[in-house]
Design a protein around this motif. Structure first.
Motif, PDB file in Angstrom:
ATOM      1  N   ALA A 198       8.582 -29.187  45.463  1.00 38.38           N
ATOM      2  CA  ALA A 198       9.989 -28.937  45.810  1.00 38.38           C
ATOM      3  C   ALA A 198      10.826 -30.205  45.835  1.00 38.38           C
ATOM      4  N   GLN A 199      10.231 -31.323  46.242  1.00 36.20           N
ATOM      5  CA  GLN A 199      10.995 -32.574  46.342  1.00 36.20           C
ATOM      6  C   GLN A 199      11.323 -33.151  44.964  1.00 36.20           C
ATOM      7  N   ASP A 200      10.458 -32.923  43.981  1.00 42.88           N
ATOM      8  CA  ASP A 200      10.637 -33.523  42.665  1.00 42.88           C
ATOM      9  C   ASP A 200      11.190 -32.561  41.622  1.00 42.88           C
ATOM     10  N   CYS A 201      11.221 -31.274  41.923  1.00 43.92           N
ATOM     11  CA  CYS A 201      11.671 -30.263  40.967  1.00 43.92           C
ATOM     12  C   CYS A 201      12.840 -29.481  41.549  1.00 43.92           C
ATOM     13  N   GLU A 202      13.647 -28.932  40.679  1.00 39.18           N
ATOM     14  CA  GLU A 202      14.746 -28.065  41.087  1.00 39.18           C
ATOM     15  C   GLU A 202      14.250 -26.618  41.076  1.00 39.18           C
ATOM     16  N   TYR A 203      14.379 -25.936  42.207  1.00 39.71           N
ATOM     17  CA  TYR A 203      14.038 -24.516  42.287  1.00 39.71           C
ATOM     18  C   TYR A 203      15.318 -23.700  42.407  1.00 39.71           C
ATOM     19  N   VAL A 204      15.433 -22.688  41.571  1.00 38.42           N
ATOM     20  CA  VAL A 204      16.588 -21.786  41.598  1.00 38.42           C
ATOM     21  C   VAL A 204      16.064 -20.383  41.882  1.00 38.42           C
ATOM     22  N   PHE A 205      16.310 -19.892  43.096  1.00 37.63           N
ATOM     23  CA  PHE A 205      15.848 -18.563  43.484  1.00 37.63           C
ATOM     24  C   PHE A 205      16.963 -17.538  43.291  1.00 37.63           C
ATOM     25  N   GLY A 206      16.567 -16.292  43.113  1.00 29.23           N
ATOM     26  CA  GLY A 206      17.538 -15.220  42.976  1.00 29.23           C
ATOM     27  C   GLY A 206      18.238 -15.182  41.630  1.00 29.23           C
ATOM     28  N   ASP A 207      17.580 -15.675  40.601  1.00 26.13           N
ATOM     29  CA  ASP A 207      18.178 -15.676  39.267  1.00 26.13           C
ATOM     30  C   ASP A 207      17.083 -15.470  38.231  1.00 26.13           C
ATOM     31  N   SER A 208      17.502 -15.163  37.004  1.00 28.58           N
ATOM     32  CA  SER A 208      16.552 -14.922  35.928  1.00 28.58           C
ATOM     33  C   SER A 208      17.199 -15.273  34.598  1.00 28.58           C
ATOM     34  N   ILE A 209      16.364 -15.563  33.614  1.00 26.86           N
ATOM     35  CA  ILE A 209      16.855 -15.896  32.276  1.00 26.86           C
ATOM     36  C   ILE A 209      17.396 -14.637  31.606  1.00 26.86           C
ATOM     37  N   ALA A 210      18.576 -14.769  30.989  1.00 28.84           N
ATOM     38  CA  ALA A 210      19.189 -13.647  30.275  1.00 28.84           C
ATOM     39  C   ALA A 210      19.038 -13.778  28.769  1.00 28.84           C
ATOM     40  N   SER A 211      19.070 -15.003  28.230  1.00 29.28           N
ATOM     41  CA  SER A 211      18.919 -15.184  26.788  1.00 29.28           C
ATOM     42  C   SER A 211      18.393 -16.578  26.483  1.00 29.28           C
ATOM     43  N   LEU A 212      17.713 -16.698  25.346  1.00 31.66           N
ATOM     44  CA  LEU A 212      17.180 -17.972  24.848  1.00 31.66           C
ATOM     45  C   LEU A 212      17.631 -18.137  23.400  1.00 31.66           C
ATOM     46  N   THR A 213      18.222 -19.282  23.095  1.00 33.27           N
ATOM     47  CA  THR A 213      18.628 -19.577  21.720  1.00 33.27           C
ATOM     48  C   THR A 213      18.137 -20.972  21.370  1.00 33.27           C
ATOM     49  N   GLU A 214      17.149 -21.034  20.479  1.00 31.73           N
ATOM     50  CA  GLU A 214      16.597 -22.344  20.117  1.00 31.73           C
ATOM     51  C   GLU A 214      17.467 -23.007  19.057  1.00 31.73           C
ATOM     52  N   THR A 215      17.692 -24.310  19.232  1.00 30.84           N
ATOM     53  CA  THR A 215      18.420 -25.123  18.270  1.00 30.84           C
ATOM     54  C   THR A 215      17.499 -26.234  17.785  1.00 30.84           C
ATOM     55  N   ALA A 216      18.022 -27.116  16.976  1.00 37.33           N
ATOM     56  CA  ALA A 216      17.203 -28.196  16.419  1.00 37.33           C
ATOM     57  C   ALA A 216      16.685 -29.136  17.496  1.00 37.33           C
ATOM     58  N   ASP A 217      17.425 -29.289  18.583  1.00 38.72           N
ATOM     59  CA  ASP A 217      17.031 -30.274  19.583  1.00 38.72           C
ATOM     60  C   ASP A 217      16.906 -29.700  20.993  1.00 38.72           C
ATOM     61  N   GLY A 218      16.780 -28.394  21.129  1.00 40.40           N
ATOM     62  CA  GLY A 218      16.626 -27.841  22.462  1.00 40.40           C
ATOM     63  C   GLY A 218      16.698 -26.331  22.473  1.00 40.40           C
ATOM     64  N   VAL A 219      16.740 -25.772  23.692  1.00 43.69           N
ATOM     65  CA  VAL A 219      16.873 -24.333  23.883  1.00 43.69           C
ATOM     66  C   VAL A 219      18.075 -24.083  24.783  1.00 43.69           C
ATOM     67  N   ASP A 220      19.063 -23.342  24.254  1.00 41.74           N
ATOM     68  CA  ASP A 220      20.215 -22.948  25.054  1.00 41.74           C
ATOM     69  C   ASP A 220      19.849 -21.703  25.847  1.00 41.74           C
ATOM     70  N   VAL A 221      20.037 -21.786  27.165  1.00 37.09           N
ATOM     71  CA  VAL A 221      19.604 -20.720  28.068  1.00 37.09           C
ATOM     72  C   VAL A 221      20.802 -20.189  28.844  1.00 37.09           C
ATOM     73  N   THR A 222      20.951 -18.877  28.857  1.00 36.37           N
ATOM     74  CA  THR A 222      21.900 -18.256  29.773  1.00 36.37           C
ATOM     75  C   THR A 222      21.117 -17.537  30.866  1.00 36.37           C
ATOM     76  N   PHE A 223      21.763 -17.402  32.020  1.00 34.51           N
ATOM     77  CA  PHE A 223      21.117 -16.818  33.186  1.00 34.51           C
ATOM     78  C   PHE A 223      21.910 -15.602  33.658  1.00 34.51           C
ATOM     79  N   GLU A 224      21.260 -14.752  34.425  1.00 33.75           N
ATOM     80  CA  GLU A 224      21.938 -13.577  34.960  1.00 33.75           C
ATOM     81  C   GLU A 224      23.044 -13.966  35.932  1.00 33.75           C
TER      82      GLU A 224
END
Length: 392
Positions: free
Chosen positions: A113-139
Protein backbone atom coordinates in the motif's frame (compact mmCIF):
# COMPACT_ATOMS: atom_id res chain seq x y z
CA UNK A 1 15.36 0.40 -12.11
CA UNK A 2 12.49 1.75 -14.22
CA UNK A 3 9.78 4.37 -14.12
CA UNK A 4 7.36 2.45 -16.33
CA UNK A 5 3.70 2.41 -15.32
CA UNK A 6 1.67 -0.73 -14.68
CA UNK A 7 -2.05 -1.20 -14.08
CA UNK A 8 -3.20 -4.35 -12.26
CA UNK A 9 -6.90 -5.22 -12.12
CA UNK A 10 -7.75 -7.15 -8.95
CA UNK A 11 -6.70 -6.74 -5.30
CA UNK A 12 -7.14 -10.28 -3.98
CA UNK A 13 -4.00 -12.47 -4.13
CA UNK A 14 -2.41 -12.43 -7.60
CA UNK A 15 -2.69 -8.67 -8.06
CA UNK A 16 -1.01 -7.51 -4.83
CA UNK A 17 1.61 -10.30 -5.15
CA UNK A 18 2.59 -8.98 -8.58
CA UNK A 19 2.44 -5.39 -7.29
CA UNK A 20 4.87 -6.39 -4.51
CA UNK A 21 7.58 -7.48 -6.93
CA UNK A 22 7.08 -4.85 -9.63
CA UNK A 23 7.05 -1.89 -7.22
CA UNK A 24 10.38 -3.09 -5.84
CA UNK A 25 11.80 -2.94 -9.34
CA UNK A 26 10.78 0.69 -9.67
CA UNK A 27 7.54 0.30 -11.61
CA UNK A 28 4.81 2.80 -10.80
CA UNK A 29 2.03 0.36 -9.95
CA UNK A 30 -1.69 1.09 -9.78
CA UNK A 31 -4.09 -1.60 -8.54
CA UNK A 32 -7.78 -1.14 -9.35
CA UNK A 33 -10.39 -3.18 -7.48
CA UNK A 34 -14.13 -3.29 -8.14
CA UNK A 35 -15.01 -3.77 -4.46
CA UNK A 36 -15.26 -0.64 -2.32
CA UNK A 37 -12.81 -2.01 0.24
CA UNK A 38 -10.33 -4.83 0.64
CA UNK A 39 -12.44 -7.97 0.86
CA UNK A 40 -12.23 -9.91 4.12
CA UNK A 41 -13.22 -13.48 4.88
CA UNK A 42 -13.75 -15.91 2.04
CA UNK A 43 -12.74 -19.52 1.87
CA UNK A 44 -9.46 -20.74 3.29
CA UNK A 45 -6.52 -21.10 0.91
CA UNK A 46 -3.47 -23.26 1.35
CA UNK A 47 0.14 -23.62 0.30
CA UNK A 48 1.94 -26.90 -0.33
CA UNK A 49 5.56 -27.88 -0.78
CA UNK A 50 8.95 -26.27 -1.23
CA UNK A 51 8.06 -24.09 -4.24
CA UNK A 52 5.26 -22.23 -2.48
CA UNK A 53 7.32 -21.95 0.69
CA UNK A 54 10.32 -20.54 -1.20
CA UNK A 55 8.29 -17.75 -2.81
CA UNK A 56 6.66 -16.83 0.52
CA UNK A 57 10.14 -16.71 2.07
CA UNK A 58 11.49 -14.51 -0.71
CA UNK A 59 8.57 -12.15 -0.20
CA UNK A 60 9.35 -12.04 3.51
CA UNK A 61 5.80 -13.04 4.51
CA UNK A 62 6.14 -16.71 5.45
CA UNK A 63 6.30 -16.02 9.20
CA UNK A 64 3.23 -13.78 9.04
CA UNK A 65 1.33 -16.39 7.04
CA UNK A 66 2.18 -18.97 9.70
CA UNK A 67 1.14 -16.55 12.45
CA UNK A 68 -2.32 -16.13 10.91
CA UNK A 69 -2.80 -19.70 9.73
CA UNK A 70 -6.07 -21.41 10.53
CA UNK A 71 -4.33 -24.70 11.13
CA UNK A 72 -6.72 -26.74 9.01
CA UNK A 73 -9.72 -28.33 10.68
CA UNK A 74 -10.98 -31.88 10.58
CA UNK A 75 -14.51 -32.30 9.29
CA UNK A 76 -16.56 -35.32 10.22
CA UNK A 77 -18.67 -36.77 7.42
CA UNK A 78 -22.06 -37.74 8.84
CA UNK A 79 -25.27 -39.41 7.73
CA UNK A 80 -28.76 -37.96 8.17
CA UNK A 81 -28.87 -39.18 11.80
CA UNK A 82 -25.48 -37.52 12.50
CA UNK A 83 -23.68 -40.83 12.80
CA UNK A 84 -20.00 -40.39 11.83
CA UNK A 85 -18.97 -42.08 8.58
CA UNK A 86 -15.43 -40.78 8.04
CA UNK A 87 -13.18 -37.81 8.79
CA UNK A 88 -11.80 -35.43 6.19
CA UNK A 89 -8.62 -34.37 7.93
CA UNK A 90 -7.24 -30.85 8.14
CA UNK A 91 -4.04 -32.21 6.63
CA UNK A 92 -5.95 -33.15 3.48
CA UNK A 93 -7.81 -29.85 3.11
CA UNK A 94 -5.21 -27.44 4.51
CA UNK A 95 -1.89 -28.30 2.87
CA UNK A 96 1.29 -27.33 4.72
CA UNK A 97 -0.22 -24.04 5.85
CA UNK A 98 -3.80 -22.80 5.53
CA UNK A 99 -4.91 -19.19 5.86
CA UNK A 100 -8.13 -17.29 5.25
CA UNK A 101 -8.13 -15.63 1.82
CA UNK A 102 -8.99 -12.29 3.39
CA UNK A 103 -6.06 -12.51 5.81
CA UNK A 104 -3.63 -13.30 2.99
CA UNK A 105 -4.97 -10.39 0.93
CA UNK A 106 -4.49 -8.12 3.93
CA UNK A 107 -0.87 -9.24 4.39
CA UNK A 108 -0.11 -8.51 0.73
CA UNK A 109 -1.92 -5.19 0.83
CA UNK A 110 -0.01 -4.07 3.92
CA UNK A 111 3.28 -4.75 2.14
CA UNK A 112 2.33 -2.84 -1.00
CA UNK A 113 0.00 0.00 0.00
CA UNK A 114 2.83 2.44 0.75
CA UNK A 115 4.55 1.94 -2.62
CA UNK A 116 1.55 1.32 -4.89
CA UNK A 117 -1.61 3.24 -5.71
CA UNK A 118 -4.81 1.37 -4.83
CA UNK A 119 -8.09 2.48 -6.39
CA UNK A 120 -11.12 0.81 -4.80
CA UNK A 121 -14.68 0.93 -6.07
CA UNK A 122 -13.76 1.13 -9.75
CA UNK A 123 -13.19 -1.15 -12.72
CA UNK A 124 -11.69 -1.04 -16.20
CA UNK A 125 -14.20 -0.13 -18.93
CA UNK A 126 -12.01 -0.28 -22.05
CA UNK A 127 -8.45 -1.04 -23.21
CA UNK A 128 -6.91 0.44 -26.36
CA UNK A 129 -3.33 -0.54 -27.13
CA UNK A 130 -1.11 1.94 -28.97
CA UNK A 131 2.50 1.79 -30.12
CA UNK A 132 3.82 2.94 -26.76
CA UNK A 133 1.19 2.04 -24.18
CA UNK A 134 -2.37 1.07 -23.29
CA UNK A 135 -5.09 3.72 -23.05
CA UNK A 136 -7.49 2.74 -20.28
CA UNK A 137 -10.91 4.09 -19.43
CA UNK A 138 -12.60 3.32 -16.13
CA UNK A 139 -16.20 3.04 -14.99
CA UNK A 140 -15.68 5.94 -12.57
CA UNK A 141 -12.18 7.42 -12.80
CA UNK A 142 -10.60 9.55 -15.50
CA UNK A 143 -8.86 7.86 -18.48
CA UNK A 144 -5.17 7.06 -18.08
CA UNK A 145 -2.32 5.50 -20.04
CA UNK A 146 -0.09 2.67 -18.80
CA UNK A 147 2.89 0.83 -20.22
CA UNK A 148 1.53 -2.57 -19.18
CA UNK A 149 -1.83 -3.91 -17.96
CA UNK A 150 -2.36 -7.13 -16.00
CA UNK A 151 -5.61 -8.95 -15.36
CA UNK A 152 -5.58 -10.49 -11.89
CA UNK A 153 -9.35 -10.27 -11.62
CA UNK A 154 -10.42 -13.89 -11.35
CA UNK A 155 -12.27 -16.40 -13.46
CA UNK A 156 -14.80 -13.75 -14.54
CA UNK A 157 -11.96 -11.43 -15.63
CA UNK A 158 -12.86 -8.08 -17.14
CA UNK A 159 -9.35 -7.68 -18.55
CA UNK A 160 -9.55 -11.06 -20.30
CA UNK A 161 -12.90 -10.15 -21.83
CA UNK A 162 -11.63 -6.80 -23.10
CA UNK A 163 -8.26 -8.02 -24.41
CA UNK A 164 -9.06 -11.55 -25.57
CA UNK A 165 -12.79 -11.93 -26.08
CA UNK A 166 -16.01 -13.05 -24.35
CA UNK A 167 -15.91 -15.26 -21.27
CA UNK A 168 -17.79 -18.08 -22.99
CA UNK A 169 -14.75 -18.63 -25.26
CA UNK A 170 -12.41 -19.35 -22.34
CA UNK A 171 -14.39 -20.53 -19.30
CA UNK A 172 -15.79 -24.06 -19.03
CA UNK A 173 -18.58 -24.79 -16.58
CA UNK A 174 -17.79 -28.04 -14.70
CA UNK A 175 -21.32 -29.10 -13.85
CA UNK A 176 -21.43 -27.87 -10.24
CA UNK A 177 -21.94 -24.72 -8.20
CA UNK A 178 -20.56 -23.82 -4.80
CA UNK A 179 -21.59 -21.31 -2.17
CA UNK A 180 -20.16 -19.72 0.97
CA UNK A 181 -22.64 -18.35 3.51
CA UNK A 182 -21.82 -16.47 6.70
CA UNK A 183 -24.21 -17.78 9.32
CA UNK A 184 -25.67 -15.77 12.16
CA UNK A 185 -24.68 -15.74 15.80
CA UNK A 186 -27.42 -18.14 16.80
CA UNK A 187 -26.94 -20.61 13.96
CA UNK A 188 -25.16 -23.66 15.33
CA UNK A 189 -24.90 -26.73 13.11
CA UNK A 190 -22.11 -28.59 14.88
CA UNK A 191 -22.50 -32.29 15.39
CA UNK A 192 -22.19 -34.30 18.62
CA UNK A 193 -19.29 -33.08 20.72
CA UNK A 194 -19.14 -29.74 18.88
CA UNK A 195 -17.56 -31.12 15.70
CA UNK A 196 -17.71 -29.47 12.30
CA UNK A 197 -19.72 -31.69 9.99
CA UNK A 198 -20.10 -32.48 6.31
CA UNK A 199 -23.28 -34.05 4.95
CA UNK A 200 -23.79 -35.53 1.49
CA UNK A 201 -26.74 -36.54 -0.61
CA UNK A 202 -26.28 -37.52 -4.26
CA UNK A 203 -25.13 -34.45 -6.14
CA UNK A 204 -24.97 -32.13 -3.14
CA UNK A 205 -22.82 -31.32 -0.12
CA UNK A 206 -23.42 -29.16 2.94
CA UNK A 207 -20.66 -28.43 5.46
CA UNK A 208 -21.26 -26.35 8.57
CA UNK A 209 -20.00 -25.64 12.05
CA UNK A 210 -20.64 -23.29 14.92
CA UNK A 211 -22.18 -19.83 15.16
CA UNK A 212 -20.76 -17.12 12.85
CA UNK A 213 -18.72 -19.74 10.97
CA UNK A 214 -19.21 -19.87 7.19
CA UNK A 215 -21.24 -22.74 5.77
CA UNK A 216 -20.07 -24.32 2.53
CA UNK A 217 -22.19 -25.92 -0.17
CA UNK A 218 -21.62 -27.75 -3.45
CA UNK A 219 -24.36 -28.99 -5.77
CA UNK A 220 -24.58 -30.37 -9.29
CA UNK A 221 -26.40 -28.26 -11.85
CA UNK A 222 -26.35 -27.29 -15.51
CA UNK A 223 -25.09 -23.79 -16.15
CA UNK A 224 -27.42 -21.15 -14.73
CA UNK A 225 -28.16 -17.60 -15.85
CA UNK A 226 -28.26 -15.17 -12.91
CA UNK A 227 -26.87 -11.85 -11.70
CA UNK A 228 -23.78 -12.56 -9.62
CA UNK A 229 -24.29 -9.23 -7.83
CA UNK A 230 -27.86 -10.10 -6.76
CA UNK A 231 -27.74 -11.80 -3.35
CA UNK A 232 -31.46 -12.62 -3.39
CA UNK A 233 -31.09 -14.54 -6.65
CA UNK A 234 -28.18 -16.47 -5.16
CA UNK A 235 -30.16 -17.34 -2.04
CA UNK A 236 -33.05 -18.56 -4.16
CA UNK A 237 -30.80 -20.76 -6.30
CA UNK A 238 -29.14 -22.27 -3.24
CA UNK A 239 -32.30 -22.92 -1.25
CA UNK A 240 -33.99 -24.44 -4.30
CA UNK A 241 -31.02 -26.76 -4.88
CA UNK A 242 -31.19 -28.02 -1.28
CA UNK A 243 -34.95 -28.18 -0.89
CA UNK A 244 -36.45 -31.34 0.63
CA UNK A 245 -33.09 -32.54 1.96
CA UNK A 246 -32.37 -34.72 4.95
CA UNK A 247 -30.36 -34.07 8.09
CA UNK A 248 -30.84 -30.41 9.16
CA UNK A 249 -30.91 -29.04 5.63
CA UNK A 250 -34.34 -27.34 5.99
CA UNK A 251 -33.07 -25.56 9.11
CA UNK A 252 -29.82 -24.67 7.37
CA UNK A 253 -31.71 -23.20 4.41
CA UNK A 254 -33.66 -20.95 6.78
CA UNK A 255 -30.29 -19.70 8.08
CA UNK A 256 -29.22 -19.03 4.50
CA UNK A 257 -32.33 -16.89 3.96
CA UNK A 258 -31.42 -14.81 7.04
CA UNK A 259 -27.80 -14.27 6.01
CA UNK A 260 -26.65 -11.03 4.39
CA UNK A 261 -23.35 -12.52 3.23
CA UNK A 262 -23.87 -15.12 0.49
CA UNK A 263 -21.52 -15.89 -2.38
CA UNK A 264 -22.47 -18.38 -5.08
CA UNK A 265 -20.56 -19.22 -8.24
CA UNK A 266 -19.96 -21.96 -10.75
CA UNK A 267 -17.17 -24.47 -10.47
CA UNK A 268 -15.36 -23.52 -13.64
CA UNK A 269 -12.08 -24.00 -15.47
CA UNK A 270 -10.24 -21.43 -17.61
CA UNK A 271 -8.58 -22.64 -20.79
CA UNK A 272 -6.22 -20.21 -22.54
CA UNK A 273 -3.77 -20.75 -25.40
CA UNK A 274 -1.86 -17.61 -24.41
CA UNK A 275 -1.59 -15.58 -21.22
CA UNK A 276 -0.76 -12.31 -22.99
CA UNK A 277 -1.88 -10.14 -25.89
CA UNK A 278 0.44 -7.27 -26.72
CA UNK A 279 0.97 -5.21 -23.59
CA UNK A 280 -1.76 -7.01 -21.62
CA UNK A 281 -1.01 -10.08 -19.49
CA UNK A 282 -3.13 -12.42 -17.37
CA UNK A 283 -2.14 -13.92 -14.02
CA UNK A 284 -3.87 -16.22 -11.56
CA UNK A 285 -7.44 -17.40 -12.01
CA UNK A 286 -8.05 -15.12 -15.00
CA UNK A 287 -5.51 -17.19 -16.98
CA UNK A 288 -5.67 -20.73 -15.52
CA UNK A 289 -8.29 -20.78 -12.79
CA UNK A 290 -9.94 -23.98 -11.61
CA UNK A 291 -12.48 -23.45 -8.85
CA UNK A 292 -11.69 -25.45 -5.69
CA UNK A 293 -8.86 -27.14 -7.56
CA UNK A 294 -6.56 -26.63 -4.60
CA UNK A 295 -3.78 -24.71 -6.37
CA UNK A 296 -5.16 -21.23 -7.03
CA UNK A 297 -3.26 -19.15 -4.46
CA UNK A 298 -0.06 -21.12 -4.91
CA UNK A 299 -0.20 -20.61 -8.67
CA UNK A 300 -0.84 -16.90 -8.14
CA UNK A 301 2.15 -16.18 -5.92
CA UNK A 302 4.50 -18.30 -8.03
CA UNK A 303 3.29 -16.64 -11.24
CA UNK A 304 3.84 -13.16 -9.78
CA UNK A 305 7.42 -14.09 -8.96
CA UNK A 306 8.01 -15.52 -12.45
CA UNK A 307 6.50 -12.56 -14.32
CA UNK A 308 8.45 -10.01 -12.30
CA UNK A 309 11.64 -12.03 -12.63
CA UNK A 310 11.27 -12.39 -16.38
CA UNK A 311 10.56 -8.66 -16.82
CA UNK A 312 13.73 -7.92 -14.88
CA UNK A 313 15.78 -10.46 -16.85
CA UNK A 314 14.50 -9.01 -20.15
CA UNK A 315 15.25 -5.41 -19.08
CA UNK A 316 11.55 -4.64 -19.16
CA UNK A 317 10.93 -6.01 -22.67
CA UNK A 318 7.41 -7.30 -22.16
CA UNK A 319 7.34 -9.32 -25.40
CA UNK A 320 10.31 -11.41 -24.25
CA UNK A 321 9.14 -11.58 -20.64
CA UNK A 322 5.60 -12.65 -21.50
CA UNK A 323 6.88 -15.37 -23.84
CA UNK A 324 9.19 -16.77 -21.16
CA UNK A 325 6.43 -16.60 -18.55
CA UNK A 326 4.16 -18.70 -20.76
CA UNK A 327 6.92 -21.19 -21.59
CA UNK A 328 7.84 -21.71 -17.94
CA UNK A 329 4.35 -21.67 -16.49
CA UNK A 330 2.12 -23.50 -18.93
CA UNK A 331 3.06 -27.02 -17.77
CA UNK A 332 2.76 -26.03 -14.10
CA UNK A 333 -0.68 -24.51 -14.58
CA UNK A 334 -1.90 -27.39 -16.77
CA UNK A 335 -1.78 -29.84 -13.88
CA UNK A 336 -4.13 -27.71 -11.78
CA UNK A 337 -6.57 -27.31 -14.68
CA UNK A 338 -7.15 -31.07 -14.89
CA UNK A 339 -8.96 -31.33 -11.54
CA UNK A 340 -12.73 -31.20 -11.08
CA UNK A 341 -13.62 -31.02 -7.40
CA UNK A 342 -17.38 -31.23 -7.94
CA UNK A 343 -17.82 -35.02 -8.28
CA UNK A 344 -15.40 -35.56 -5.38
CA UNK A 345 -17.12 -33.20 -2.96
CA UNK A 346 -20.67 -33.95 -4.16
CA UNK A 347 -20.61 -37.47 -5.65
CA UNK A 348 -23.55 -38.20 -7.97
CA UNK A 349 -24.73 -41.46 -6.35
CA UNK A 350 -24.89 -43.11 -2.94
CA UNK A 351 -22.31 -45.65 -4.10
CA UNK A 352 -19.87 -42.92 -5.15
CA UNK A 353 -20.39 -41.17 -1.80
CA UNK A 354 -19.56 -44.42 0.00
CA UNK A 355 -16.46 -45.04 -2.09
CA UNK A 356 -15.24 -41.49 -1.47
CA UNK A 357 -15.75 -41.90 2.27
CA UNK A 358 -13.79 -45.16 2.26
CA UNK A 359 -10.74 -43.30 0.98
CA UNK A 360 -10.65 -41.25 4.18
CA UNK A 361 -10.68 -44.45 6.23
CA UNK A 362 -7.61 -45.81 4.41
CA UNK A 363 -4.43 -44.01 5.52
CA UNK A 364 -2.24 -45.41 2.74
CA UNK A 365 -4.61 -44.20 0.00
CA UNK A 366 -4.90 -40.80 1.66
CA UNK A 367 -1.13 -40.41 1.97
CA UNK A 368 -0.82 -41.34 -1.69
CA UNK A 369 -3.21 -38.55 -2.67
CA UNK A 370 -1.32 -36.07 -0.50
CA UNK A 371 1.95 -37.10 -2.13
CA UNK A 372 0.51 -36.54 -5.59
CA UNK A 373 -0.80 -33.06 -4.75
CA UNK A 374 2.52 -32.08 -3.15
CA UNK A 375 4.32 -33.22 -6.29
CA UNK A 376 2.03 -31.13 -8.49
CA UNK A 377 2.61 -28.08 -6.28
CA UNK A 378 6.38 -28.28 -6.74
CA UNK A 379 6.40 -29.25 -10.43
CA UNK A 380 8.22 -26.15 -11.70
CA UNK A 381 11.84 -25.02 -11.75
CA UNK A 382 11.86 -21.82 -9.70
CA UNK A 383 14.64 -19.55 -10.93
CA UNK A 384 16.55 -17.43 -8.43
CA UNK A 385 16.22 -14.12 -10.25
CA UNK A 386 19.08 -11.83 -9.09
CA UNK A 387 16.98 -8.71 -9.61
CA UNK A 388 14.40 -10.00 -7.13
CA UNK A 389 16.82 -11.51 -4.63
CA UNK A 390 18.21 -8.17 -3.51
CA UNK A 391 14.80 -7.07 -2.23
CA UNK A 392 14.16 -10.09 0.02
Amino acid sequence: MTNRTVLISGASIAGPALAFWLSRQGYAVTVVERSATLRSGGQAVDFKGATHRTVLERMGILDEVHRRQTGGHDQTIIDAEERPLAVMSGEFTGGDVEIQRGDLAEILYERTAQDCEYVFGDSIASLTETADGVDVTFERGAPRRFDLVFGADGIHSTVRRLAFGPEVDYVEHLGHYYALVELGEGDDFRGPGGISVMYNEPGRLAAAGGPKAPAFFVFSSPELAYDRMDIDQQKNILTTAFADGGWRLPELMEAVKRSDDVYLDSLARVKMDHYSAGRVGLIGDSAYGNTLGGFGSGLAIVAAHVIAGELASADGDHTVAFRRYEEKFRGYAKVARQANAGPFLAPPTKLRISLRNQMFRRPLMLRGMLWVTDRFATDITLDDYPALRVFT
